[in-house]
Structures are given as structure tokens and as C-alpha cells.
Scaffold this active site. Structure first.
Site, PDB file in Angstrom:
ATOM      1  N   THR A 164      -2.171  -4.991 -12.814  1.00 43.29           N
ATOM      2  CA  THR A 164      -2.708  -6.177 -12.132  1.00 43.29           C
ATOM      3  C   THR A 164      -4.126  -6.476 -12.619  1.00 43.29           C
ATOM      4  O   THR A 164      -4.461  -7.619 -12.958  1.00 43.29           O
ATOM      5  CB  THR A 164      -2.661  -5.991 -10.605  1.00 43.29           C
ATOM      6  OG1 THR A 164      -1.349  -5.578 -10.235  1.00 43.29           O
ATOM      7  CG2 THR A 164      -3.003  -7.283  -9.890  1.00 43.29           C
ATOM      8  N   ASN A 195      -6.987  -0.532  -6.355  1.00 48.46           N
ATOM      9  CA  ASN A 195      -6.219  -0.544  -7.597  1.00 48.46           C
ATOM     10  C   ASN A 195      -6.580  -1.744  -8.476  1.00 48.46           C
ATOM     11  O   ASN A 195      -6.891  -1.590  -9.668  1.00 48.46           O
ATOM     12  CB  ASN A 195      -4.719  -0.544  -7.258  1.00 48.46           C
ATOM     13  CG  ASN A 195      -3.862  -0.770  -8.482  1.00 48.46           C
ATOM     14  OD1 ASN A 195      -3.527  -1.892  -8.813  1.00 48.46           O
ATOM     15  ND2 ASN A 195      -3.537   0.299  -9.191  1.00 48.46           N
ATOM     16  N   GLY A 243       3.955  -1.466  -4.407  1.00 46.99           N
ATOM     17  CA  GLY A 243       2.707  -1.191  -3.695  1.00 46.99           C
ATOM     18  C   GLY A 243       1.942  -2.465  -3.359  1.00 46.99           C
ATOM     19  O   GLY A 243       2.281  -3.557  -3.810  1.00 46.99           O
ATOM     20  N   ASP A 244       0.959  -2.334  -2.531  1.00 49.11           N
ATOM     21  CA  ASP A 244      -0.001  -3.399  -2.212  1.00 49.11           C
ATOM     22  C   ASP A 244      -1.161  -2.682  -1.528  1.00 49.11           C
ATOM     23  O   ASP A 244      -1.276  -1.452  -1.655  1.00 49.11           O
ATOM     24  CB  ASP A 244       0.633  -4.468  -1.302  1.00 49.11           C
ATOM     25  CG  ASP A 244      -0.252  -5.712  -1.154  1.00 49.11           C
ATOM     26  OD1 ASP A 244      -0.380  -6.462  -2.126  1.00 49.11           O
ATOM     27  OD2 ASP A 244      -0.844  -5.917  -0.079  1.00 49.11           O
ATOM     28  N   SER A 247       6.040  -4.553 -12.750  1.00 49.51           N
ATOM     29  CA  SER A 247       7.051  -3.969 -11.853  1.00 49.51           C
ATOM     30  C   SER A 247       8.439  -4.364 -12.324  1.00 49.51           C
ATOM     31  O   SER A 247       9.377  -3.557 -12.300  1.00 49.51           O
ATOM     32  CB  SER A 247       6.854  -4.480 -10.424  1.00 49.51           C
ATOM     33  OG  SER A 247       5.875  -3.723  -9.761  1.00 49.51           O
ATOM     34  N   GLN A 253       4.565 -15.155  -3.228  1.00 45.17           N
ATOM     35  CA  GLN A 253       5.274 -14.313  -4.196  1.00 45.17           C
ATOM     36  C   GLN A 253       6.407 -15.067  -4.907  1.00 45.17           C
ATOM     37  O   GLN A 253       6.688 -14.806  -6.074  1.00 45.17           O
ATOM     38  CB  GLN A 253       5.846 -13.092  -3.451  1.00 45.17           C
ATOM     39  CG  GLN A 253       6.220 -11.947  -4.347  1.00 45.17           C
ATOM     40  CD  GLN A 253       5.053 -11.044  -4.694  1.00 45.17           C
ATOM     41  OE1 GLN A 253       4.249 -10.724  -3.835  1.00 45.17           O
ATOM     42  NE2 GLN A 253       4.941 -10.640  -5.948  1.00 45.17           N
ATOM     43  N   LYS A 282       4.704 -16.924  -7.759  1.00 44.09           N
ATOM     44  CA  LYS A 282       4.122 -15.958  -8.698  1.00 44.09           C
ATOM     45  C   LYS A 282       5.212 -15.333  -9.547  1.00 44.09           C
ATOM     46  O   LYS A 282       5.114 -15.260 -10.767  1.00 44.09           O
ATOM     47  CB  LYS A 282       3.397 -14.875  -7.896  1.00 44.09           C
ATOM     48  CG  LYS A 282       2.771 -13.806  -8.751  1.00 44.09           C
ATOM     49  CD  LYS A 282       2.299 -12.632  -7.933  1.00 44.09           C
ATOM     50  CE  LYS A 282       1.389 -13.095  -6.817  1.00 44.09           C
ATOM     51  NZ  LYS A 282       0.704 -11.957  -6.181  1.00 44.09           N
ATOM     52  N   LYS A 316       8.175  -9.725   0.659  1.00 49.32           N
ATOM     53  CA  LYS A 316       6.971  -8.946   0.960  1.00 49.32           C
ATOM     54  C   LYS A 316       7.219  -8.154   2.233  1.00 49.32           C
ATOM     55  O   LYS A 316       8.053  -8.551   3.055  1.00 49.32           O
ATOM     56  CB  LYS A 316       5.774  -9.891   1.174  1.00 49.32           C
ATOM     57  CG  LYS A 316       4.417  -9.216   1.076  1.00 49.32           C
ATOM     58  CD  LYS A 316       3.945  -9.043  -0.353  1.00 49.32           C
ATOM     59  CE  LYS A 316       2.698  -8.189  -0.421  1.00 49.32           C
ATOM     60  NZ  LYS A 316       2.125  -8.159  -1.779  1.00 49.32           N
TER      61      LYS A 316
END
Ligand code: NDP
Length: 444
Positions: free
Chosen positions: A209, A240, A165-166, A376, A111, A114, A126
């Protein structure tokens, strides 16, 4: 031994039983080797890589809740605040029985780069829990989410750490978590993203995403002189990311013929019916075995298999390590043009190398799925200014960001003599900005 090899060896020794974290560190540091070795003594003296692979802090906590039978259940909650050099920690919460500290650390580490690649001011973090929302009633999910936030709320905030979310954490879970945060703190602030539209959510976040994956894929193909329109694709997953990847792919003229869940996969020669998929997964919360009821021409197969189908594009959108070496060999044998990762680290290291060696255009997740976290961050901006932007405005910003990421990773790879190696390009481009900020901020 070179500095990079020393650090990789130390990470493995210091973090036993965390293979996914080792894998993520290896992938990143291997591709940074050229950058680090150009300035090895300084990096070593500043312990730059040791600081990069060590989370700033991490929390592990008990999450007790009561199920519908009155039985007390206990899960483990995690939040890893990995790196805040360029902004507040930002990264999702994964709710899945496979979650452990190694998985959360791998995701948090990825992350960092990213988030940097998006060009927005967000650091890497995370979290999650080994709780499984599947098969639970709404009341049970609420009880878990409230208990989870009752501990986590002390460590997060709109300017410190903003979870999202994930896997397993969708709009329902974020809603329950947000409600409990507000109740505990009395603050109505943008502490979580992926919120409902009526309480601070952003239009286009749900789609971001999957849509972003396709914007990047389209641009990358263009960069390689190819047109996405008219191609065929295999997608894995049906959550998703997969759903909105399929939707955008179809809008761009791609025929997507597969999707999957953890039990099996669907082959639909006429192209996946997104409305049916949404009804099965989002409304009924059912299994993909139901898909055949909507599309009698389709096939359902138990187990794995989406990568055996002959397609131009492979878009893994389910989970880590779901595309193995044998799958890569099969895809190459079938003449695949590009593999672009919607999920985080879905392709094993061996499979990635095989695809790259065989001339397949390969876009790593940290670039290809960055549209989620980028949007986000746009939700955070809207919350801060207490305004909501239109769908088209957010979508246009998302597209710009994905096009920029595509060029930044391609350019970084080229600058270091690795043209076409987008794994290296994404890691280098993400790393450069974080390292600049870390250097400027001293030894912290
Ligand atoms: P969802 O929970 O919505 O969907 C996950 C999908 O993957 C489901 O179809 C699920 O099947 C399948 N899946 C999950 N675990 C496994 C497994 N162990 N084996 C096989 N299939 C599995 O999650 P998302 O779509 O949000 O996330 C998918 C991936 O994308 C993850 O890697 C996530 O980290 C990454 N990602 C997500 C972002 C987002 O904005 N949501 C942003 C960036 C990355 P089943 O229904 O059977 O569980």
C-alpha cells in the site's frame, strides 16, 4: 430533483447515524453526476444507483472472548458484502474501538471502485470489529481472533469473500484468523490475504500500500511535468501504510519529515528514520514518544499538527477525516504541490474541494492506496496456482498497476471534460466497469 440528488437524499434518510457512509456516497455520486445525467432515464429505470448503494448483504455478530483476568468480554463483529459484480468480495478487516456499521459501509462502498480500478477481478467488501488490539496480550488477541472467525468463517471462502488486513489487523491477527478458519473448515485455501510468508503470503504485500502510493504519486507528478526526486513530504500515521510510504519515498529521493499516531506527531528535520520507526511500532508496539530516544534532533508534539509543516507533498496515511479544511488552508499557504491519500477518505469533502480549487494535485485514496488490495489479489492468484512469486516480480506488477490506475483516472477525467480532477476520474473509471458488469448480469 435529479436522480443523483434523489439517491443521495434517500441514502441519508435510510441510513441514519452513518455520517461516514453518507460522505462516501456523496463524494462518489457527485462526481458521477455527468455520467449518470448523460443517461439518466435508463439509470433511473434500472434503479442502478439504488442497487449500487445497497450492500448485497451484511452480517453483524457477537464476538465473546475471555481476557487474561478470566473476565468475559463481548465485541461486535461486522462483514459487509457490498458488490460482487466483477469478482469475489475483497476488502480488509478493521479492528478499532471506533468501528460501527456506518464506518464499515463507507469502507465497503469505496472498496467497490478501488478494486475495479486495479483492473483485477475483485468485488467490494469490508469488515471488522470494535475490538482494540492495542494493549492486549498475544493470548487475548488470539482469543478474540478465534472467536471472530468462528462466526465469520461461514460467510467467507477463497472464491466468495476474501478478507485482508486494515487498521489494527496485521500479520499477527491474520495468522490467528487463518489458523482458526483452517481448523473449522479443514481447508487450506487462500481465504485471507496478508498471510505470513510460510503459509501462503505474498512477498511485497506488507509494503504494497505504501509503495503503491508512492508509485502513483511519482507518476501523477510526472504527468504534471514535475519530478518527485528532491521533494519534501509530510506523512501522517505510523502504521503499515505510513511506514512503507516513508520507505519508498526515501528511495525515490523524497525527504519525509513527519509521522504521527493517535496521540501525537514527530518532526524530524533530518528525515524520518524508518528502522527506528519499525522497531518502535512493529517490534516494541510502543508510542511515538520513544522516537526521540533514537533521534535526539527530532521533536515530539502532543495532538495534531503534521499538516502545519512546510512541504511539497502531503501523504495522509492514518485514518478517515484527519485532514480538515484548516489543514488544507495551511498546506496551500505553505505552497504544497500534491496531496495523495494513503488512508481511506482521510481528507474531508471541504478540504478536498479547497485543495482542488487552489490548484493542488489531489489523488483520492481509492486510487492512491489501491496497491494494497491489488497485491492481495496477486496473493490470491499465487494461492490458486500454489506458487510464490519473487519480491521483484510482485513489486513490478504492483508498479504497473499503479501506473495504469494513474493514467486511467486521468483519462476518465479528461473524457468528461474535467481534466485534472482525479477524484472524478477515479470514481468514473471504477464505476464504468462495475456498471457494465451489473448491466450484463441482469437485475440481481
Ligand atoms: P495501522 O493500524 O497499521 O496504522 C494506523 C495508523 O493510523 C497508526 O499510526 C494509528 O495510530 C493511526 N490512527 C488510527 N486511527 C487513528 C485515529 N482515529 N486518529 C489518529 N490516528 C489514528 O493501519 P494501516 O496503516 O493498515 O491503515 C491506515 C489507513 O490506510 C486506513 O485508513 C486504512 O483503511 C487504509 N488502508 C490500508 C491498507 C493496508 O494495506 N493496510 C490498504 C488500503 C488502505 P495508533 O498507533 O495510535 O493507533
Amino acid at each position: 430533483m435529479s436522480y443523483v440528488d434523489e439517491v443521495i437524499a434517500r441514502v441519508i434518510e435510510k441510513n441514519p447515524g452513518e455520517p461516514e457512509f453518507h460522505q462516501a456516497v456523496k463524494e462518489v455520486l457527485e462526481s458521477l453526476r455527468v455520467v449518470v445525467e448523460a443517461n439518466e432515464e435508463k439509470f433511473r429505470k434500472d434503479a442502478l444507483l439504488e442497487r449500487l448503494v445497497e450492500p448485497e448483504r451484511q452480517f453483524k455478530f457477537r464476538v465473546p472472548w475471555v481476557d487474561d483476568k478470566g473476565q468475559v468480554q463481548v465485541n461486535t463483529g461486522y462483514r459487509v458484502q457490498f458488490n460482487s459484480a466483477i469478482g469475489p468480495y475483497k476488502g480488509g478487516l478493521r479492528l478499532h474501538p471506533s468501528v460501527n456499521i456506518g464506518i464499515i459501509k463507507f469502507l465497503g462502498f469505496e472498496q467497490i471502485f478501488k478494486n475495479s480500478l486495479t483492473g483485477l477481478p475483485i468485488g467490494g467488501g469490508k469488515g471488522g470489529s470494535d475490538f482494540d488490539p492495542k494493549g492486549k496480550s498475544d493470548r487475548e488477541v488470539m482469543a478474540f481472533c478465534q472467536s471472530f472467525i468462528t462466526e465469520l468463517y461461514r460467510y467467507i471462502g477463497a472464491d466468495t469473500d476474501v478478507p485482508a488486513g486494515d487498521i489494527g489487523t496485521g500479520a499477527r491477527e491474520i495468522g490467528y484468523m487463518y489458523g482458526q478458519y483452517k481448523r473449522l473448515t479443514g481447508l487450506y485455501e487462500g481465504v485471507l490475504t496478508g498471510k505470513g510468508l510460510s503459509f501462503g503470503g505474498s512477498l511485497a504485500r506488507t509494503e504494497a500500500t505504501g509503495y503503491g502510493l508512492l508509485y502513483l504519486t511519482q507518476e501523477l507528478l510526472k504527468l504534471n511535468g514535475k519530478d518527485i526526486n528532491g521533494m519534501t513530504a509530510a506523512v501522517s500515521g505510523s502504521g503499515n501504510v505510513a511506514t512503507y510510504a516513508i520507505q519508498k519515498a526515501q528511495q525515490l529521493g523524497v525527504k519525509v519529515v513527519t509521522c504521527s499516531d493517535s496521540n501525537g506527531w514527530v518532526y524530524d528535520p533530518d528525515g524520518i528514520d524508518v528502522a527506528a520507526l519499525k522497531e518502535i511500532k512493529e517490534v516494541k508496539r510502543a508510542r511515538l514518544t520513544e522516537y526521540k530516544n533514537y533521534r535526539p534532533n527530532s521533536e515530539y508534539h502532543e495532538g495534531r499538527g503534521v499538516w502545519s509543516v512546510k512541504v511539497d507533498l502531503a501523504l495522509p496515511c492514518a485514518t478517515q477525516n484527519e485532514l480538515h479544511l484548516e489543514d488544507a488552508q495551511q498546506l496551500v499557504a505553505n505552497g504544497v504541490t500534491a496531496v495523495c491519500e494513503g488512508a481511506n477518505m482521510p481528507t474531508t469533502l471541504e478540504a478536498t474541494e479547497y485543495l482542488q480549487k487552489n490548484g493542488v494535485i489531489f489523488a483520492p485514496g481509492k486510487a492512491a492506496n489501491a496497491g494494497g488490495v491489488a497485491t492481495s489479489a496477486l496473493e490470491m492468484s499465487q494461492n490458486s496456482e500454489r506458487l510464490s512469486w519473487s519480491f521483484d516480480e510482485v513489486d513490478a506488477k504492483l508498479k504497473d498497476i499503479m501506473v495504469n490506475i494513474t493514467h486511467n483516472m486521468a483519462d476518465a477525467a479528461e473524457r468528461y471534460g474535467m481534466a485534472g480532477n482525479y477524484v472524478a476520474g477515479a470514481n468514473i473509471a471504477g464505476f464504468e466497469k462495475v456498471v457494465n458488469a451489473m448491466n450484463a448480469q441482469g437485475i440481481v
